[in-house]
Motif scaffolding. Structure first.
Motif, PDB file in Angstrom:
ATOM      1  N   LEU A 147       0.811  -1.222   0.000  1.00  0.00           N
ATOM      2  CA  LEU A 147       0.000   0.000   0.000  1.00  0.00           C
ATOM      3  C   LEU A 147       0.842   1.269   0.000  1.00  0.00           C
ATOM      4  N   LYS A 148       1.969   1.262   0.718  1.00  0.00           N
ATOM      5  CA  LYS A 148       2.832   2.450   0.721  1.00  0.00           C
ATOM      6  C   LYS A 148       3.382   2.713  -0.678  1.00  0.00           C
ATOM      7  N   SER A 149       3.764   1.643  -1.359  1.00  0.00           N
ATOM      8  CA  SER A 149       4.277   1.805  -2.725  1.00  0.00           C
ATOM      9  C   SER A 149       3.185   2.281  -3.675  1.00  0.00           C
ATOM     10  N   VAL A 150       1.953   1.819  -3.457  1.00  0.00           N
ATOM     11  CA  VAL A 150       0.831   2.270  -4.290  1.00  0.00           C
ATOM     12  C   VAL A 150       0.691   3.789  -4.192  1.00  0.00           C
ATOM     13  N   HIS A 151       0.704   4.306  -2.971  1.00  0.00           N
ATOM     14  CA  HIS A 151       0.555   5.758  -2.783  1.00  0.00           C
ATOM     15  C   HIS A 151       1.714   6.519  -3.426  1.00  0.00           C
ATOM     16  N   LYS A 152       2.925   5.972  -3.315  1.00  0.00           N
ATOM     17  CA  LYS A 152       4.090   6.630  -3.918  1.00  0.00           C
ATOM     18  C   LYS A 152       3.979   6.626  -5.447  1.00  0.00           C
ATOM     19  N   ILE A 153       3.504   5.520  -6.010  1.00  0.00           N
ATOM     20  CA  ILE A 153       3.341   5.422  -7.465  1.00  0.00           C
ATOM     21  C   ILE A 153       2.315   6.438  -7.965  1.00  0.00           C
ATOM     22  N   ILE A 154       1.176   6.501  -7.293  1.00  0.00           N
ATOM     23  CA  ILE A 154       0.106   7.435  -7.702  1.00  0.00           C
ATOM     24  C   ILE A 154       0.617   8.873  -7.654  1.00  0.00           C
ATOM     25  N   GLU A 155       1.386   9.197  -6.636  1.00  0.00           N
ATOM     26  CA  GLU A 155       1.910  10.557  -6.491  1.00  0.00           C
ATOM     27  C   GLU A 155       2.998  10.836  -7.524  1.00  0.00           C
ATOM     28  N   ALA A 156       3.905   9.869  -7.710  1.00  0.00           N
ATOM     29  CA  ALA A 156       5.049  10.092  -8.603  1.00  0.00           C
ATOM     30  C   ALA A 156       4.632  10.211 -10.060  1.00  0.00           C
ATOM     31  N   ARG A 157       3.620   9.462 -10.491  1.00  0.00           N
ATOM     32  CA  ARG A 157       3.257   9.488 -11.904  1.00  0.00           C
ATOM     33  C   ARG A 157       2.512  10.767 -12.304  1.00  0.00           C
ATOM     34  N   LYS A 158       2.229  11.628 -11.335  1.00  0.00           N
ATOM     35  CA  LYS A 158       1.660  12.941 -11.662  1.00  0.00           C
ATOM     36  C   LYS A 158       2.697  13.797 -12.383  1.00  0.00           C
ATOM     37  N   TYR A 159       3.982  13.496 -12.156  1.00  0.00           N
ATOM     38  CA  TYR A 159       5.056  14.354 -12.647  1.00  0.00           C
ATOM     39  C   TYR A 159       5.828  13.765 -13.820  1.00  0.00           C
ATOM     40  N   ARG A 160       5.770  12.422 -13.965  1.00  0.00           N
ATOM     41  CA  ARG A 160       6.457  11.801 -15.086  1.00  0.00           C
ATOM     42  C   ARG A 160       6.031  10.359 -15.223  1.00  0.00           C
ATOM     43  N   LYS A 161       6.310   9.771 -16.393  1.00  0.00           N
ATOM     44  CA  LYS A 161       6.039   8.351 -16.563  1.00  0.00           C
ATOM     45  C   LYS A 161       7.111   7.551 -15.842  1.00  0.00           C
ATOM     46  N   LEU A 162       6.682   6.488 -15.205  1.00  0.00           N
ATOM     47  CA  LEU A 162       7.592   5.699 -14.376  1.00  0.00           C
ATOM     48  C   LEU A 162       8.164   4.521 -15.156  1.00  0.00           C
ATOM     49  N   ASN A 163       9.458   4.270 -14.955  1.00  0.00           N
ATOM     50  CA  ASN A 163      10.093   3.098 -15.550  1.00  0.00           C
ATOM     51  C   ASN A 163      10.560   2.146 -14.449  1.00  0.00           C
ATOM     52  N   TRP A 164      11.260   1.087 -14.857  1.00  0.00           N
ATOM     53  CA  TRP A 164      11.662   0.080 -13.863  1.00  0.00           C
ATOM     54  C   TRP A 164      12.550   0.679 -12.778  1.00  0.00           C
ATOM     55  N   GLU A 165      13.462   1.560 -13.146  1.00  0.00           N
ATOM     56  CA  GLU A 165      14.365   2.136 -12.144  1.00  0.00           C
ATOM     57  C   GLU A 165      13.587   2.966 -11.122  1.00  0.00           C
ATOM     58  N   HIS A 166      12.616   3.722 -11.586  1.00  0.00           N
ATOM     59  CA  HIS A 166      11.777   4.493 -10.664  1.00  0.00           C
ATOM     60  C   HIS A 166      11.047   3.561  -9.702  1.00  0.00           C
ATOM     61  N   LEU A 167      10.480   2.490 -10.264  1.00  0.00           N
ATOM     62  CA  LEU A 167       9.699   1.569  -9.438  1.00  0.00           C
ATOM     63  C   LEU A 167      10.567   0.857  -8.401  1.00  0.00           C
ATOM     64  N   LYS A 168      11.789   0.515  -8.782  1.00  0.00           N
ATOM     65  CA  LYS A 168      12.707  -0.117  -7.825  1.00  0.00           C
ATOM     66  C   LYS A 168      13.038   0.840  -6.679  1.00  0.00           C
ATOM     67  N   LYS A 169      13.245   2.117  -7.026  1.00  0.00           N
ATOM     68  CA  LYS A 169      13.549   3.103  -5.986  1.00  0.00           C
ATOM     69  C   LYS A 169      12.345   3.333  -5.067  1.00  0.00           C
ATOM     70  N   ILE A 170      11.146   3.237  -5.635  1.00  0.00           N
ATOM     71  CA  ILE A 170       9.931   3.374  -4.823  1.00  0.00           C
ATOM     72  C   ILE A 170       9.839   2.237  -3.816  1.00  0.00           C
ATOM     73  N   GLY A 171      10.356   1.055  -4.196  1.00  0.00           N
ATOM     74  CA  GLY A 171      10.410  -0.039  -3.227  1.00  0.00           C
ATOM     75  C   GLY A 171       9.549  -1.239  -3.551  1.00  0.00           C
ATOM     76  N   ILE A 172       9.136  -1.385  -4.805  1.00  0.00           N
ATOM     77  CA  ILE A 172       8.347  -2.563  -5.138  1.00  0.00           C
ATOM     78  C   ILE A 172       9.234  -3.804  -5.104  1.00  0.00           C
ATOM     79  N   ALA A 173       8.624  -4.978  -4.932  1.00  0.00           N
ATOM     80  CA  ALA A 173       9.355  -6.250  -4.992  1.00  0.00           C
ATOM     81  C   ALA A 173       9.443  -6.648  -6.459  1.00  0.00           C
ATOM     82  N   TYR A 174      10.507  -6.232  -7.117  1.00  0.00           N
ATOM     83  CA  TYR A 174      10.656  -6.385  -8.567  1.00  0.00           C
ATOM     84  C   TYR A 174      10.552  -7.842  -9.002  1.00  0.00           C
ATOM     85  N   ASN A 175      11.080  -8.761  -8.209  1.00  0.00           N
ATOM     86  CA  ASN A 175      11.081 -10.183  -8.552  1.00  0.00           C
ATOM     87  C   ASN A 175       9.676 -10.717  -8.792  1.00  0.00           C
ATOM     88  N   ARG A 176       8.683 -10.168  -8.093  1.00  0.00           N
ATOM     89  CA  ARG A 176       7.305 -10.618  -8.258  1.00  0.00           C
ATOM     90  C   ARG A 176       6.508  -9.717  -9.187  1.00  0.00           C
TER      91      ARG A 176
END
Length: 419
Positions: free
Chosen positions: A344-373
């Motif tokens: 849920l914390k990552s969801v909120h960060k994603i929603i907020e971050a994509r207001k300013y730019r399109k997100l790629n894998w590096e952005h998502l990793k920095k946000i803290g998602i479990a990339y392996n899954r």
């Protein structure tokens, strides 16, 4: 009474209380007004509050004498164990002495049922009442609601305790009849209903009359023993969902059965319920309460038990591949919350971050998602992407393989610290 005798009682009755895990203090806001203690922000035994403090409760039984002979219970009357009982004042003195020495921040008090449910509940209420009125103690108090106790006693208990809980014990009525034939299912339901109604009444009155006292401000909880009878995970979680909805439970706890007796009605000695099953039930509970899942999506006639290899969100996603992949830059936040590896914390960060730019894998990793899954279930603004022609079995295998490799790598790096 001698110090040695009190110490002996404490050893016996604290050990007997360890089987009850439903001792949470979350949600209580009993501020200090000139007395001792403050339950604001207090958590469970050996847990951590939001500000990082480790807190604890004195967790004991009033007595381990019991008039019932429940097959799954270590304190049942037919069990040959050492018995003890505290007097009301002894519990009060212990609580205050432990608090003054900074050992505890509150009390979790349960009891075997002696004489009658009302007699037992009355003693528990006396402890809480003495602490509040005579010792001016404002710390956290959690009292067990005794099945079969009167509505009047339950109402009084809520005026002095922060949380009340009655353990439903066995998830199904048939299981309770098998292992605890002396108990009636309605005796568990009655105090739950009384507490729920009283909470609603006091909350409504407080909106009109500000001086209305608080009633069980941390709500009520319950606990189920898992694995003592043949209930499936579906049976357990359907029962939990019912108690959450019907009785407004703050928490339902799941306790894996620990073999305590050689009884033909029980699992064989030496075969305790795997801790991983408990973990999967808690994960499912979390998905129901905070992620918007319906119980029927996770457990149903086709899927009656949780997968021990993978978490329930990943299991659901693998069964519903037609929903994925989601475009992380466009998808609704409720759908993003259903992606394995995104909390849920990552969801909120994603929603907020994509207001300013399109997100790629590096952005998502920095946000803290479990990339392996997550990488098998989403697309993003990146040139690299995962193959989309993998079967659910292949994805599961890859995730498990990578998880094992990561565990070995982390374990090796930790060992290197000691070399």
């Amino acid at each position: 009474m001698s110090f040695e005798r009190i110490k002996e009682k404490l050893n016996i009755l604290a050990d007997a209380a360890k089987y009850d895990i439903s001792c949470s203090s979350s949600g209580s806001k009993r501020a200090n007004k000139g007395g001792l203690g403050n339950s604001d922000g207090v958590g469970i035994c050996h847990s951590y509050t939001e500000d990082g403090r480790c807190v604890s409760l004195l967790k004991i039984l009033l007595t381990n004498h019991c008039i019932f002979d429940c097959a799954y219970c270590v304190t049942r009357k037919s069990n040959d164990i050492k018995r003890a009982a505290f007097k009301v004042q002894e519990v009060v003195d212990l609580t205050m002495n432990f608090y003054r020495r900074n050992y505890i921040e509150g009390l979790f008090l349960s009891s075997g049922i002696f004489n009658s449910p009302d007699t037992t509940m009355e003693r528990l209420v006396q402890v809480a009442k003495k602490l509040r009125l005579e010792e001016n103690f404002n710390g956290y108090i959690h009292l067990k609601s005794i099945p079969g106790a009167s509505d009047e006693l339950m109402q009084e208990a809520g005026l002095y305790a922060d949380r009340l809980s009655v353990n439903i014990e066995i998830p199904t009525v048939s299981g309770l009849k098998l292992l605890a034939p002396d108990k009636k299912h309605e005796d568990f339901i009655k105090p739950m209903e009384a507490v729920k109604n009283s909470i609603q009444i006091y909350q409504s009155e407080k909106k009109i009359i500000k001086s209305t006292p608080k009633y069980a401000p941390a709500g009520q909880s319950t606990q189920m023993i898992v694995g003592a009878t043949g209930e499936s995970d579906r049976d357990v979680m359907y029962s939990a969902a019912y108690y959450y909805k019907k009785y407004k439970m703050k928490r339902v706890y799941y306790s894996g059965y620990i073999p305590v007796a050689n009884d033909s009605r029980l699992p064989a000695l030496g075969s305790p319920v795997p801790l991983l099953r408990e973990n999967r039930l808690y994960q499912t509970d979390w998905l129901l309460r905070f992620y918007g899942f319906d119980i029927r999506e996770l457990l149903n006639n086709e899927n009656q038990n949780l997968d021990l290899d993978i978490d329930p969100k990943l299991s659901w996603a693998l069964r519903n591949r037609e929903i994925f992949p989601l475009d992380i830059n466009r998808a609704d936040k409720l759908l993003i919350a259903r992606v394995p590896g995104i909390g849920l914390k990552s969801v909120h960060k994603i929603i907020e971050a994509r207001k300013y730019r399109k997100l790629n894998w590096e952005h998502l990793k920095k946000i803290g998602i479990a990339y392996n899954r997550a990488r098998y279930f989403i697309t993003c603004d990146s040139n690299s992407f995962e193959k989309r022609d993998l079967s659910s079995i292949q994805i599961k295998g890859l995730i498990l393989q990578n998880s094992t490799s990561k565990f070995r790598k982390d374990y090796s790096s930790q060992l290197s610290l000691f070399n």
